[in-house]
Enzyme design. Structure first.
Site, PDB file in Angstrom:
ATOM      1  N   HIS A 168       0.847  -1.199   0.000  1.00 55.78           N
ATOM      2  CA  HIS A 168       0.000   0.000   0.000  1.00 55.78           C
ATOM      3  C   HIS A 168       0.877   1.242   0.000  1.00 55.78           C
ATOM      4  O   HIS A 168       2.025   1.191   0.443  1.00 55.78           O
ATOM      5  CB  HIS A 168      -0.866   0.030   1.270  1.00 55.78           C
ATOM      6  N   CYS A 255      -2.162   0.180   9.945  1.00 54.19           N
ATOM      7  CA  CYS A 255      -3.266  -0.712   9.543  1.00 54.19           C
ATOM      8  C   CYS A 255      -4.132  -1.171  10.708  1.00 54.19           C
ATOM      9  O   CYS A 255      -5.256  -1.604  10.501  1.00 54.19           O
ATOM     10  CB  CYS A 255      -2.757  -1.993   8.908  1.00 54.19           C
TER      11      CYS A 255
HETATM   12  C1  CIR Z   1      -3.472  -7.665   3.251  1.00 53.05           C
HETATM   13  O1  CIR Z   1      -2.728  -8.177   2.426  1.00 53.05           O
HETATM   14  O2  CIR Z   1      -4.495  -7.062   2.928  1.00 53.05           O
HETATM   15  C2  CIR Z   1      -3.119  -7.792   4.719  1.00 53.05           C
HETATM   16  N1  CIR Z   1      -2.454  -9.016   4.947  1.00 53.05           N
HETATM   17  C3  CIR Z   1      -2.262  -6.640   5.157  1.00 53.05           C
HETATM   18  C4  CIR Z   1      -2.961  -5.328   5.085  1.00 53.05           C
HETATM   19  C5  CIR Z   1      -2.119  -4.224   5.562  1.00 53.05           C
HETATM   20  N2  CIR Z   1      -2.833  -3.007   5.564  1.00 53.05           N
HETATM   21  C6  CIR Z   1      -2.267  -1.819   5.377  1.00 53.05           C
HETATM   22  O3  CIR Z   1      -1.089  -1.712   5.067  1.00 53.05           O
HETATM   23  N3  CIR Z   1      -3.041  -0.751   5.473  1.00 53.05           N
END
Ligand code: CIR
Length: 260
Positions: A168, A255
């Protein structure tokens, strides 16, 4: 003045946390340790002025601890629910809508064919950068830009699809305050970031570029001494949190909460 937060939505990892999505090869997360780290994160939020809205773990969605991706909030102004780009995460939004309803009854929604993970949104002052990524498409970014415009926030998109190691946008750039960004090498010279004060994330410590400002404190990940040194030298007060188990699932500090 940085927006002050008094609330944070959080959700502990479920027992099947390790079944979530990841692009990194850091090993399988230990769920008990992840729960301990999550509890420490929650304690730090409370210590720094936030009341928590705690959702129960949800095994239907192994990535649901990463609540940030499901909504974007402009404190005191409004909220918009996202349409996550990973199909396995789409259903996470329902519980977040319910949790935000008492505070943002007029929350809007990113709609098909737009997709958006709010981890792709980096706000700095009255401006926002929206990452176009493998999760957020141009239509999702367009819808969010229009929403921001209605709330007097300007927005620019940053295409990160060609940048390795960045899931992201906020994996590679976060705001330290209203004017200053911390940016990884691969994004540092992007013309859109040149308009802001920037500090370069020390090489080899890219993970630590995902910081979170919570009122007077900056949350930073444990284990990145050069980053801490740079930030302390600039006068930031730090809350250092161990994120090892979340890093294994591509997750950073931002997150784990939705702050408003
Ligand atoms: C994903 O791949 O969606 C989750 N394992 C990690 C999400 C991390 N979120 C973020 O960086 N905002």
């Amino acid at each position: 003045m940085f927006s002050r937060f008094s609330m944070a939505v959080v959700r502990p990892p479920a027992r099947n946390f390790a079944d979530g999505l990841t692009t990194v090869a850091l090993g399988v997360p230990n769920v008990d340790l992840a729960l301990t780290q999550h509890a420490a994160y929650c304690t730090a939020l409370v210590r720094n002025g936030c009341t928590l809205v705690q959702l129960p773990p949800d095994e239907r969605y192994p990535d649901s601890t990463f609540v940030e991706d499901t909504a974007l909030i402009l404190p005191g102004s409004g909220a918009i629910l996202t349409r996550p780009g990973a199909p396995t995460r789409a259903g996470e939004v329902h519980a977040i809508r319910d949790a935000l309803m008492p505070f943002f009854s007029n929350a809007e929604q990113i709609v098909a064919p737009g997709t958006l993970d709010a981890g792709d949104v980096c706000e700095v002052g009255a401006h926002a950068f929206i990452g176009v990524s493998h999760r957020t498409n141009t239509e999702g970014a367009r819808q969010l830009s229009a929403w921001f415009a209605r709330h007097n926030v300007s927005a620019k998109t940053i295409d990160i699809r060609g940048i390795r190691g960045i899931l992201h946008l906020k994996s590679g750039v976060t705001a330290l305050d209203e004017q200053r960004l911390i940016v990884v090498d691969a994004l540092y010279d992007h013309p859109e970031f040149r308009l802001f004060k920037r500090i370069r994330s020390p090489r080899g410590e890219e993970y630590a570029a995902n910081c979170v400002r919570v009122n007077d404190i900056l949350f930073v990940a444990h284990g990145y001494p050069q980053t801490q040194q740079v930030l302390r030298a600039l006068g930031y007060r730090l809350e250092v949190l161990d994120m090892s188990e979340f890093a294994k699932m591509d997750g950073g500090l931002s997150c784990l909460s939705l702050r408003f």
